[in-house]
Design a protein around this motif. Structure first.
Motif, PDB file in Angstrom:
ATOM      1  N   PRO A   1       0.862  -1.179   0.000  1.00  0.00           N
ATOM      2  CA  PRO A   1       0.000   0.000   0.000  1.00  0.00           C
ATOM      3  C   PRO A   1       0.905   1.238   0.000  1.00  0.00           C
ATOM      4  CG  PRO A   1      -0.714  -1.569   1.657  1.00  0.00           C
ATOM      5  CD  PRO A   1       0.609  -2.056   1.133  1.00  0.00           C
ATOM      6  N   GLU A   2       0.533   2.269  -0.754  1.00  0.00           N
ATOM      7  CA  GLU A   2       1.431   3.419  -0.869  1.00  0.00           C
ATOM      8  C   GLU A   2       1.686   4.046   0.493  1.00  0.00           C
ATOM      9  OE1 GLU A   2       2.427   7.219  -3.673  1.00  0.00           O
ATOM     10  OE2 GLU A   2       0.578   6.100  -4.010  1.00  0.00           O
ATOM     11  N   LEU A   3       2.964   4.189   0.824  1.00  0.00           N
ATOM     12  CA  LEU A   3       3.378   4.699   2.128  1.00  0.00           C
ATOM     13  C   LEU A   3       3.468   6.215   2.113  1.00  0.00           C
ATOM     14  CD1 LEU A   3       6.073   1.977   2.668  1.00  0.00           C
ATOM     15  CD2 LEU A   3       4.017   2.267   4.061  1.00  0.00           C
ATOM     16  N   ALA A   4       3.181   6.812   3.279  1.00  0.00           N
ATOM     17  CA  ALA A   4       3.243   8.261   3.447  1.00  0.00           C
ATOM     18  C   ALA A   4       3.942   8.564   4.763  1.00  0.00           C
ATOM     19  CB  ALA A   4       1.831   8.843   3.456  1.00  0.00           C
ATOM     20  N   ALA A   5       4.353   9.813   4.939  1.00  0.00           N
ATOM     21  CA  ALA A   5       5.011  10.232   6.180  1.00  0.00           C
ATOM     22  C   ALA A   5       4.151   9.826   7.375  1.00  0.00           C
ATOM     23  CB  ALA A   5       5.237  11.738   6.163  1.00  0.00           C
ATOM     24  N   GLY A   6       4.805   9.259   8.380  1.00  0.00           N
ATOM     25  CA  GLY A   6       4.118   8.825   9.592  1.00  0.00           C
ATOM     26  C   GLY A   6       3.758   7.356   9.607  1.00  0.00           C
ATOM     27  N   ASP A   7       3.641   6.734   8.437  1.00  0.00           N
ATOM     28  CA  ASP A   7       3.359   5.304   8.388  1.00  0.00           C
ATOM     29  C   ASP A   7       4.535   4.529   8.978  1.00  0.00           C
ATOM     30  OD1 ASP A   7       0.879   5.641   7.174  1.00  0.00           O
ATOM     31  OD2 ASP A   7       1.653   5.325   5.144  1.00  0.00           O
ATOM     32  N   LEU A   8       4.290   3.258   9.252  1.00  0.00           N
ATOM     33  CA  LEU A   8       5.331   2.376   9.780  1.00  0.00           C
ATOM     34  C   LEU A   8       5.625   1.274   8.779  1.00  0.00           C
ATOM     35  CD1 LEU A   8       3.927   1.997  13.394  1.00  0.00           C
ATOM     36  CD2 LEU A   8       5.858   3.412  12.678  1.00  0.00           C
ATOM     37  N   VAL A   9       6.890   0.894   8.720  1.00  0.00           N
ATOM     38  CA  VAL A   9       7.337  -0.220   7.891  1.00  0.00           C
ATOM     39  C   VAL A   9       7.932  -1.260   8.825  1.00  0.00           C
ATOM     40  CG1 VAL A   9       8.958  -0.927   6.104  1.00  0.00           C
ATOM     41  CG2 VAL A   9       7.805   1.269   5.916  1.00  0.00           C
ATOM     42  N   ALA A  10       7.531  -2.502   8.667  1.00  0.00           N
ATOM     43  CA  ALA A  10       8.117  -3.596   9.436  1.00  0.00           C
ATOM     44  C   ALA A  10       9.037  -4.378   8.516  1.00  0.00           C
ATOM     45  CB  ALA A  10       7.031  -4.506  10.000  1.00  0.00           C
ATOM     46  N   LEU A  11      10.309  -4.419   8.858  1.00  0.00           N
ATOM     47  CA  LEU A  11      11.286  -5.228   8.132  1.00  0.00           C
ATOM     48  C   LEU A  11      11.397  -6.531   8.907  1.00  0.00           C
ATOM     49  CD1 LEU A  11      14.018  -2.490   7.603  1.00  0.00           C
ATOM     50  CD2 LEU A  11      12.086  -3.069   6.102  1.00  0.00           C
ATOM     51  N   LEU A  12      10.882  -7.591   8.321  1.00  0.00           N
ATOM     52  CA  LEU A  12      10.847  -8.880   9.011  1.00  0.00           C
ATOM     53  C   LEU A  12      12.141  -9.658   8.767  1.00  0.00           C
ATOM     54  CD1 LEU A  12       7.176  -9.897   8.122  1.00  0.00           C
ATOM     55  CD2 LEU A  12       7.994  -8.518  10.033  1.00  0.00           C
TER      56      LEU A  12
END
Length: 179
Positions: free
Chosen positions: A105-116
């Motif tokens: 889903p398109e990411l925006a400032a403030g979103d979180l990314v989980a690197l598994l």
């Protein structure tokens, strides 16, 4: 067990990636989003300084990536579905990418990314490029009878004072005194 060590068998162990990779994750906040070459790029504070092997050898060290909103909920897809995008780190070179052309889903400032899959090597291989601090490491237990998740600090985040000391502050005048 003594028969295993009497010389008849060769004992080989590997306690890194195969045992521990799935037990770790890096959560990174999207600091800002931009576009380059027609592709969206989500810039985070987690890049080459943490995921060195992934950035420099992505085919050998791929990571699964999940997208969350600013509240930590799975980020819903909008419009036409997932968008191919890059996940970039904070280092000052264009190749600081932990994921390339990843459909999320398109990411925006403030979103979180989980690197598994970062339980092996990622927390022990930090390097201080650009004086970026080592992040804190936290363990958790989600198996309590009351359903609460309990967190424990494993390693404190590196402070600015620790970075300055590690960079040689104690010897700052050393070069200026050489003749």
């Amino acid at each position: 067990m003594p028969g295993l060590f009497d010389g008849r068998y060769k004992l080989v162990t590997e306690f890194g990636r195969s045992l521990l990779a799935k037990s770790g994750l890096v959560l990174a906040r999207v600091e800002y989003a931009k576009s380059a070459g027609g592709r969206p790029i989500a810039v985070t504070h987690a890049g080459a300084q943490l995921a060195t092997r992934t950035v420099f050898a992505p085919e050998a060290w791929p990571l699964r990536v999940l997208a969350y909103d600013a509240e930590g909920r799975p980020k819903p897809e909008t419009g036409d579905g997932p968008v191919p995008q890059d996940i970039a780190g904070p280092c000052c070179f264009a190749g600081d990418l932990v994921a390339r052309d990843r459909a999320l889903p398109e990411l925006a400032a403030g979103d979180l990314v989980a690197l598994l899959d970062t339980g092996a090597y990622y927390f022990s291989n930090h390097f201080a490029y650009n004086s970026l601090p080592r992040p804190g490491i936290y363990g958790f237990d989600a198996t309590s009878a009351d359903g609460d998740v309990r967190f424990a600090t494993v390693r404190e985040p590196q402070t600015v004072d620790e970075i300055v000391a590690e960079s040689g502050a104690k010897h700052a005048l050393g070069l200026s005194r050489l003749r």
